[in-house]
Structure formats: structure tokens, C-alpha cells
Design a protein around this motif. Structure first.
Motif, short mmCIF file in Angstrom:
data_model
loop_
_atom_site.label_atom_id
_atom_site.label_comp_id
_atom_site.label_asym_id
_atom_site.label_seq_id
_atom_site.Cartn_x
_atom_site.Cartn_y
_atom_site.Cartn_z
N LEU B 364 0.83 -1.21 0.00
CA LEU B 364 0.00 0.00 0.00
C LEU B 364 0.86 1.27 0.00
O LEU B 364 0.40 2.34 -0.38
CB LEU B 364 -0.91 -0.02 1.23
CG LEU B 364 -1.95 1.10 1.33
CD1 LEU B 364 -2.98 0.95 0.24
CD2 LEU B 364 -2.61 1.08 2.69
N LEU B 365 2.12 1.11 0.41
CA LEU B 365 3.00 2.27 0.53
C LEU B 365 2.99 3.13 -0.73
O LEU B 365 2.81 4.34 -0.67
CB LEU B 365 4.42 1.79 0.85
CG LEU B 365 5.46 2.85 1.14
CD1 LEU B 365 5.12 3.61 2.40
CD2 LEU B 365 6.85 2.22 1.31
N THR B 366 3.18 2.50 -1.88
CA THR B 366 3.23 3.31 -3.10
C THR B 366 2.09 2.99 -4.05
O THR B 366 1.97 3.59 -5.09
CB THR B 366 4.54 3.08 -3.87
OG1 THR B 366 4.58 1.73 -4.31
CG2 THR B 366 5.73 3.39 -3.01
N SER B 368 -1.70 2.91 -4.03
CA SER B 368 -2.92 3.08 -3.26
C SER B 368 -4.15 3.18 -4.14
O SER B 368 -5.24 2.93 -3.69
CB SER B 368 -2.79 4.33 -2.40
OG SER B 368 -2.49 5.43 -3.21
N VAL B 372 -7.93 2.17 -2.28
CA VAL B 372 -8.49 3.17 -1.38
C VAL B 372 -9.73 3.76 -2.02
O VAL B 372 -9.69 4.22 -3.16
CB VAL B 372 -7.47 4.29 -1.10
CG1 VAL B 372 -8.09 5.35 -0.20
CG2 VAL B 372 -6.22 3.72 -0.46
N GLY B 375 -11.20 7.34 1.04
CA GLY B 375 -10.21 7.47 2.10
C GLY B 375 -10.03 6.22 2.94
O GLY B 375 -9.18 6.19 3.83
N MET B 376 -10.84 5.17 2.71
CA MET B 376 -10.69 3.96 3.51
C MET B 376 -9.96 2.89 2.69
O MET B 376 -10.12 2.79 1.48
CB MET B 376 -12.06 3.42 3.94
CG MET B 376 -12.86 4.40 4.78
SD MET B 376 -11.94 5.09 6.17
CE MET B 376 -12.34 3.92 7.43
N VAL B 377 -9.16 2.09 3.39
CA VAL B 377 -8.35 1.08 2.73
C VAL B 377 -9.11 -0.24 2.70
O VAL B 377 -9.66 -0.66 3.71
CB VAL B 377 -7.03 0.88 3.49
CG1 VAL B 377 -6.20 -0.21 2.82
CG2 VAL B 377 -6.25 2.18 3.56
N TRP B 379 -8.33 -3.59 2.93
CA TRP B 379 -7.16 -4.43 3.25
C TRP B 379 -7.24 -5.80 2.62
O TRP B 379 -6.21 -6.39 2.29
CB TRP B 379 -6.97 -4.54 4.77
CG TRP B 379 -6.39 -3.30 5.36
CD1 TRP B 379 -7.02 -2.38 6.12
CD2 TRP B 379 -5.04 -2.82 5.21
NE1 TRP B 379 -6.15 -1.36 6.45
CE2 TRP B 379 -4.94 -1.61 5.91
CE3 TRP B 379 -3.91 -3.31 4.53
CZ2 TRP B 379 -3.76 -0.87 5.97
CZ3 TRP B 379 -2.74 -2.58 4.58
CH2 TRP B 379 -2.66 -1.38 5.29
#
Lengths: 358, 515
Positions: B364-366, B368, B372, B375-377, B379
């Protein structure tokens, strides 16, 4: 021979066990101390930790103290997760109380249903503003956040004292440094008949849950965690560090401000010089004891609130000064930091082992 | 404590050296011996146990089992100063010199009182030694003013001052230009003729076949074989190290780029750090469907160039950097990523990946945008994608919940490479992609890069490994002291030319053209 070795991975068990171990060690230390001053340690512990939970009234009081601790600690947890060392919850809380009181006094003859929400918002905004100044100074001039937030705590305290001795003093209060009692319209509703549990406690619990969702489920929460754990990685990923700093600092300021306004519109009911017995500072310990985890803060805030209650009761029942609470907090933090060593390191005892045989 | 033994003709002999680290048997009953004057190569993939072994000899690591014989006597080397007293010198991969001190002061620091009193004038002694060995080091210069090659010579001098009998060199050539490598070899041969044994760790097999008389190959902490490199070829040694992979990693075809994607025009940026390198009038244009290689000795502005292009530098520039003709100089790293730039950084752990986060979180770091919403991920989706990355790029790990720091360098690099390529970037900038990575992982990283190029992405490849650049790059240039050389087709140049450019031979020319 004792050998200390770095662990390959952080120990999850120790992360949870460390606060429990620290509490245990603090209790042992306390027992020794109470024995030394000639008090029965068992009775002292009973008064400090069990008595606060012994009847409904005491439990209610415990929740009243838990509320502001939890609100401040949740905000601080987020700041610390982002590697922003905000020590200013106390000042933000006091400014929330001051801002909220100003609004509440302006509504003293009002009957509008908006009076309470506006009062609360004034408190929240005052807390945010008080967090915003050090944040701005840090981002603009790279000033040390720890120092500026501490200094702003004192500025807030003296502003509040000035206000309560001056412009906000009750003109009919015979010169006592207190504001007029707020009207019912700007007082937080009490939830149960018995005790003083007010709406602010519910706010605190929701704040903890909300912060947990933010941190673990939202993208901005993920960015906060990356930013705190590994700033070069956050820069590499293109996260906006300034935006993250603003968000967590303002969030923490808002929660601390809410804690302050909820104190004056809740259990206190007016502005007085001693709004907070150091909730904003204790919240630092609460945040750490809760592992910088919003839901962990829920447990640790409860524990700390019990200790506050216990301190009051200990003064009454066994005649030890309330300073014992501050001492317990300090010792607890000390043991906690010491126990956290074992999250990253393991100690093993090895018997005679000659590395090179001949 | 010394006990005599019968193998008196060895300078040093290791018997059954074993070292257990938590979770890893670094050295498993290793035997190794060197005669006086022997140049001995220690070979192996990353994590094969080479570093642990030489650290054992140098007294940094104490072995769990086994014995060490020096000139036929059993010795215990408890610290580097014990090792130095015996006559063992070591040049580490990362130099240990104080930048703000002079050469003499640096050398003085590691001499004992006894050694110092036996030398009349240290500076004279340094000048004398550097004359004898052709090292060409001025004792009064400050370290920060020296090039990497010169610093290495200071490290070697430091060992020579103590009259060394065994010199250990840990990947000495990885930071040198080809010309500097040949002059290093002259020094090593001279030392060997005088009877000094040399233990030489390297990844570059043609160097090993060139100067080493014997080689010991380690795999998984064990000695796999011992050979004499003169009788072998680089590829036969590579096979001993890793199996059959080495042959596959060769002879890739070159491509011609199409339209220009990323362009730097007179890119100039002063350095942020005291000992950093300022970028000076850097010009290049990177085209779609090509790999542009930038050679250079470490510390000549590569890091600064990468940070400036990726936007991590954080300063905004005007009219110097263009992506598809759009001036992106004022965009931060996040905005540049949104425009389709991806980045494989030099430091994998701590920048390319957060050490204490799981591979899912590091995905998820780069990356997204697919995971997303509001604004919610999501997972679940991140985890599924991380699993597919692990599978597709053959990342060896326990699974998507493994922490990044639990992976070996090569596996983490494969993961990062996969994550960045998975974004279908239009520009990928990539620094030292296979530095410290074993041959097998390097092969798969090379192939991923070429695959991405063939899909039409523009790739900027910065590497210190000149062989790798010639293998992969379609066009090539070199960076020196913040200046970028002209860019030429790889087919139309040779290592000699690029080597001269790495040393800065183009700089006066380019300045003249500017004037």
C-alpha cells in the motif's frame, strides 16, 4: 553468564506483557514504600485500587476522570505514532476550558438549543488553535515541538488564571477567582441518576474507537503510521508530511480542547483556576501504557483514573498525601520504559561456554 | 596460548569454523587456508557467510566452534586489535575514515602507542609507502576531499603502515572505476610478491580469474568447492556458486527508444548536505521503450539526481524537468507518482519498504489507487494483491504478513521491483537494482526490467556496476561530480570510454561548450 541479544522480530507477547509487568512492579514498589512509612501495604493497595471500584458512586467518579484522560491520550497516541512529540495536551485542554467557558458565560441568559453545541465547538476550536501554533512554528522554523508545546502549556495556564481572576470572574462572587455557574442550557447532560457521568465520557469512548478506525482502516491513518515509523519511506512514497503533521496535531488539539470544555461544562459547571489536575500530562503515560493504540488507551485510561480516585480515597482513609498518585505515575512510566527493553531484546542465561575448544 | 602444529607452511589456517546466529547458521565447519603470498578469492552469494568468516578472522565475531592457526600456531583473536598485532589488516566495504580529518590523522588513530613510537615521522612514512606501492596519496589532505578510490588507498595504506602479513579486502572493486581497479590490482600483485597473503571477496568473477591463485566458494555457510580460478572461466565459477542461472543472464537485445518522455534541461541544483554533490547543468532525454543507463562512482551525484527526479528532494525547480513536455519541477513526490512515475530506490529497507510493516502494508506504501475508496483502505484487496506479487516475483517469505525486515535483500528487492512495475509506470527510475543481490535474484530483476521496457516504459537506470549497465542499457552516460556526460548508444561505446567518463574526462569539454 548473562547475555543480552537483539531479537530478530519484536516480541508481540512482550508488547502486551510489558505494561502488565510494569504495573505489577509499580505495585511492589508501592507496597515497599507504604511499609516504609508505616502503613499496611495491603490496606493501602485496597484503598488505591479496589475501593475506587467498590460502589456505583465511585465507579461513576472513576469514569468522570477517565473521560479527559482518554480524550487527551487518544490524541497524543496519534501524534506519537506520527513521531510528533506533542507534550501540550495540558495547555490545549486548558484553552479548551477557557474558550468553552467564554462561550458558556456569553450564553448564560440564553435558552437556545444551539448554546451547548456552540460552547463545545468553541472549546474544541480553542484546543486546535493552541495546537496549531507550535505546529506552525515547527513546520515553518523547524522549532522543537517538545519545547514549544511545554511552553504553551504554561502560557495557557496563566491565560486561564488571568481570565478567572479578571474578565471572567463572577461579579457576584465576593472576589473569589471563579466564574459564575453556567446555566443548565450549557451544561452537559448527566447520563445516570447516580453519580456525575456525563456526555463527555461517551465522547471519549467514541473518540478512541474513531481514532482506531482512522489509524487502521483509513489511508491517512496508514500514512500517519508510515510517517512516524520511517520518514524516508513516507517521503519516497510521496506522502505529504506537512499535511500529516497538521492533521494529527489539530486532531490532538481538538480532543484535548473537548476534554477541557467537557470538564467545565460537565462535572465542574463553572471556570475555576484548577480545571485539570494534570490530565494532559498523565495522558502521556496513559498513551504509552496503552501502547500508543487508541483502544489500549481505553484500558490504560481506566487504570489511571482508578489511581486518581484511589489517591483521593487514600488521603481520606489512610492519611497519605495525594502526591502519592504523581509518584505512582512516575514510577509506572519508569518501569514501563524499562520493560519495553524486552520487546526488542532478549536476555538469556548461559552456562560456561568456551567458544574455541582446544 | 600457543600449541605447535605440523602445518607450518600456511600463513593462516581455519579449521571447522562454525558460527550460529539466531535463526541462521552463518558458518558451518569451514576450512580455509592461505599460504604466504597467496591471493585467495572468497566467493558466494549474499548470505553465504563470507562476511561472517572474514569478521571471525579479524576478531570482530567470535566463532562458536573451530580453531584458527596463524603461522602454524593456534591463536585466539578476540578483537581487531589482536588481529592487527598479528599482522592482519582489513579494508571494509564501507570505509571507516573520519571525513573531517587528514590522511595522517586517520592513520594515526588506529595505531597503538608502541607502533607510533617506532615510527619517526608518520607523514614521511606514508609518503614513502605510497611511493613504493604507487598508491599516490598525499598525507596532509582531508578525507572529504578524496575520491572513493583514493579513500580506499588510504585504507590500504593504513594496513601497510602496520606491516601487514594478511590483507582482507571486502568487495574492494565495487566502488572503483575500471582504471582504478587495474591500479588496485597492480598494488595487490606487488604485495603478494612480497609475501603478503590476500583474502579477496568479490562478486565480479572476471576479476577473480584475473588475479587470484585460489578460490573458495561458499554456499549456505558451507564450503562448496575450492578451485584455482586460472583454470576456470567466470561462467564455470558462477555455476559453482549458483547453478545454471548465470548463462541465462546475458545477451539481451538492445532497443531504440521512441518519443521523449522525461527530459532534464540544464538541471542545476545545489546540494543540501555538507559533503553532498551539487547537480550541474544535467541534460538528458529519456525515451519511451528504452533503458538509459547512468554509470558513475558512488557519491558523484547519483543520489541527488534520483531525489531531484523523484521529487523526494522537496525543492521546487523551474523550467528544468519535464514529463511529457509538462514542467513537473514544482510537483512533490506524490504528485509525480500520480503522473505515472515509479521509483526503485537504492536503500530497500528504510526507504523502499518500512522495516516493521508487513508486505501487505508495504504494498500500500506506493500503490494506493486501486485499494483506497473514500479514504478507507480495502485491506482484503491489498492482501490478495500482495500475495500475487509474492507469487509472480518469486519472493521468498512466509507470506503477505511477513515484516519487510525479515526478508533478505534480494527478495525484498524483487518485491519492491514488482510493486513498482505493477503500477504500469510510464517512467521508472531505478538505482542500483541488483546491488548486493545474489545472481538468481539479479537475473529475475534484469528480466523484469527488460519486460517493462518492452511494454514501452521509459527506464532510467543508475548503477555502479558497469557490466550490468552494458548488459541492460540501450543508451549510456556517466555522472561525475554532478556533471552528466553525453549520452551515447551502448553498442557504440566501450567500457574504456565509460570508465574515462566516470573519472570525469568529459567535464572540461562540456564546460567549454557551455561557455
Amino acid at each position: 553468564m548473562i547475555r543480552v541479544q537483539a531479537r530478530i522480530e519484536q516480541s508481540t507477547l512482550m508488547k502486551i506483557a510489558s505494561p502488565l509487568l510494569a504495573i505489577f512492579l509499580t505495585l511492589i514498589f508501592g507496597s515497599v514504600l507504604f511499609s516504609a512509612i508505616g502503613k499496611d501495604p495491603l490496606q493501602a493497595m485496597q484503598v488505591l485500587l479496589i475501593a475506587p471500584l467498590s460502589d456505583m458512586y465511585n465507579i461513576g467518579e472513576m469514569f468522570v476522570k477517565m473521560g479527559p484522560l482518554l480524550l487527551c491520550a487518544v490524541g497524543l497516541s496519534l501524534c506519537y505514532r506520527a513521531n510528533l512529540w506533542n507534550i501540550g495536551a495540558e495547555g490545549q485542554l486548558l484553552m479548551g476550558a477557557l474558550g468553552g467557558s467564554t462561550a458558556a458565560l456569553a450564553f448564560i441568559d440564553s435558552s437556545s438549543v444551539l448554546a451547548l453545541p456552540i460552547t463545545l465547538i468553541c472549546g474544541v476550536v480553542s484546543g486546535m488553535l493552541w495546537a496549531a501554533i507550535p505546529t506552525y512554528l515547527k513546520l515553518k522554523f523547524n522549532s522543537n515541538l517538545i519545547l514549544t508545546t511545554i511552553m504553551f502549556n504554561y502560557i495557557a495556564l496563566y491565560l486561564l488564571l488571568w481570565a478567572v481572576h479578571g474578565p471572567l470572574r463572577d461579579p457576584e462572587g465576593y472576589g473569589f477567582p471563579e466564574s459564575a455557574l453556567f446555566s443548565d442550557i450549557t451544561t452537559l447532560p448527566i447520563l445516570f441518576d447516580e453519580g456525575r457521568i456525563h456526555l463527555g465520557v461517551i465522547f471519549a469512548i467514541f473518540a478512541a474507537i474513531g481514532a482506531w478506525v482512522l489509524l487502521n482502516k483509513s489511508h491517512i491513518g496508514f500514512q500517519i503510521r508510515v510517517f512516524g515509523e520511517d520518514e524516508p519511506a513516507a517521503r519516497y512514497a510521496g506522502f505529504n508530511g506537512k499535511k500529516i503533521s497538521w492533521i494529527v496535531m489539530l486532531f490532538a488539539g481538538a480532543l484535548a480542547g473537548l476534554a477541557g470544555v467537557a470538564e467545565v461544562t460537565g462535572p465542574i459547571g463553572q471556570l475555576i483556576p484548577s480545571v485539570s489536575p494534570g490530565y494532559g500530562y498523565s495522558a502521556i503515560i496513559v498513551a504509552y501504557l496503552g501502547r500508543l493504540h487508541p483502544l489500549g488507551a481505553l484500558l490504560s485510561a481506566t487504570f489511571m483514573a482508578v489511581l486518581y480516585m484511589g489517591g483521593d480515597l487514600a488521603q481520606i482513609e489512610i492519611g497519605v498525601p495525594t502526591a502519592v498518585v504523581g509518584m505512582f505515575q512516575g514510577v509506572l512510566l519508569f518501569f514501563l520504559l524499562a520493560c519495553d527493553f524486552f520487546i526488542r531484546y532478549r536476555v538469556s542465561f548461559i552456562t560456561n561456554n568456551n567458544p574455541i575448544q582446544e | 596460548m600457543t600449541i605447535s602444529s605440523d602445518h607450518t607452511d600456511y600463513r593462516i589456517e581455519l579449521r571447522n569454523i562454525t558460527k550460529q546466529y539466531p535463526g541462521c547458521l552463518a558458518n558451518d565447519a569451514i576450512n580455509l587456508s592461505l599460504q604466504p603470498g597467496e591471493i585467495h578469492a572468497l566467493l558466494g552469494e549474499n548470505g553465504a557467510g563470507k562476511s561472517t568468516l572474514v569478521k571471525t578472522i579479524y576478531g570482530v565475531v567470535s566463532p562458536d566452534k573451530g580453531e584458527l592457526l596463524w603461522d602454524g600456531d593456534i591463536v585466539q583473536i578476540k578483537s581487531p586489535s589482536d588481529a592487527r598485532d598479528l599482522g592482519i589488516g582489513m579494508v571494509f566495504q564501507h570505509f571507516s575514515l573520519f571525513e573531517t580529518l587528514t590522511v595522517t590523522e586517520n592513520i594515526e588513530l588506529c595505531l597503538s602507542k608502541k607502533q607510533l613510537s617506532s615510527i619517526d615521522n608518520l607523514a614521511d612514512k606514508i609518503t614513502e609507502l605510497s611511493k613504493i606501492y604507487g598508491l599516490d596519496v598525499d598525507p596532509s589532505r582531508y578525507i572529504h576531499s578524496l575520491s572513493i578510490g583514493e579513500r580506499q588507498r588510504v585504507e590500504i595504506l593504513r594496513c601497510l603502515v602496520q606491516s601487514v602479513k594478511l590483507l582482507i579486502l571486502d568487495e574492494p572493486t565495487s566502488v572503483l572505476t575500471p582504471q582504478e581497479v587495474s591500479s588496485l590490482f597492480v598494488v595487490l600483485k606487488k604485495l603478494s610478491n612480497e609475501g603478503c597473503s590476500i583474502l579477496f571477496i568479490s562478486h565480479k568473477l572476471h576479476e577473480v580469474t584475473e588475479i587470484c591463485q585460489k578460490a573458495t566458494i561458499l554456499r549456505g555457510g558451507k564450503v562448496i568447492s575450492t578451485c584455482s580460478p586460472q583454470d576456470e572461466s567466470p561462467s564455470s565459477i558462477a555455476k559453482m556458486m549458483v547453478g545454471d542461472l548465470a548463462d541465462q543472464d546475458a545477451g539481451y537485445s538492445k532497443k531504440e527508444g521512441q518519443q521523449i518522455i522525461l527530459e532534464a534541461k540544464d538541471f542545476t541544483l545545489p546540494t543540501k548536505q555538507p559533503f553532498g554533490t551539487s547537480l550541474k547543468q544535467v541534460n538528458f532525454s529519456l525515451k519511451a521503450g528504452e533503458i538509459l543507463g547512468i554509470a558513475g562512482v558512488a557519491g558523484n551525484g547519483q543520489d541527488e539526481l534520483m531525489a531531484a527526479i523523484s521529487g523526494e528532494d522537496g525543492r521546487s525547480v523551474d523550467n528544468m524537468l519535464f514529463l511529457n513536455q509538462q514542467d513537473i519541477g514544482a510537483f512533490d513526490a506524490g504528485e509525480r507518482r500520480k503522473l505515472g512515475m515509479a521509483n526503485v530506490p537504492e536503500e530497500r529497507l528504510g526507504r523502499g519498504a518500512v522495516p516493521e510493516m508487513t508486505l501487505s502494508e508495504n504494498t500500500l506504501l506506493t500503490q494506493s489507487k486501486d485499494f483506497v475508496s473514500n479514504g478507507m483502505v480495502n485491506w482484503k484487496k491489498v492482501q490478495t494483491y500482495a500475495q500475487s506479487l509474492i507469487k509472480d516475483y518469486k519472493v521468498k517469505c512466509h507470506g503477505e504478513f511477513s515484516e519487510a525486515k525479515s526478508l533478505s535483500g534480494g527478495n525484498l528487492q524483487k518485491f519492491i521491483m514488482g510493486r513498482e512495475i505493477g503500477q504500469n509506470p510510464i517512467v521508472l527510475i531505478c538505482a542500483h537494482p541488483t546491488w548486493g543481490v545474489d545472481v538468481g535474484a539479479a537475473l529475475s530483476i534484469h528480466q523484469s526490467l527488460l519486460e517493462l521496457r518492452d511494454k514501452g516504459a521509459a527506464i532510467l537506470l543508475v548503477s555502479e556496476d558497469i557490466d550490468e549497465l552494458f548488459l541492460l542499457a540501450d543508451r549510456i552516460g556517466s555522472i561525475c561530480d554532478g556533471y552528466l556526460s553525453p549520452i551515447v548508444k551502448t553498442d557504440e561505446t566501450d567500457i574504456e570510454q565509460i570508465g574515462l567518463w566516470m573519472a570525469g574526462s568529459f567535464i572540461s569539454d562540456s564546460q567549454e561548450t557551455v561557455l
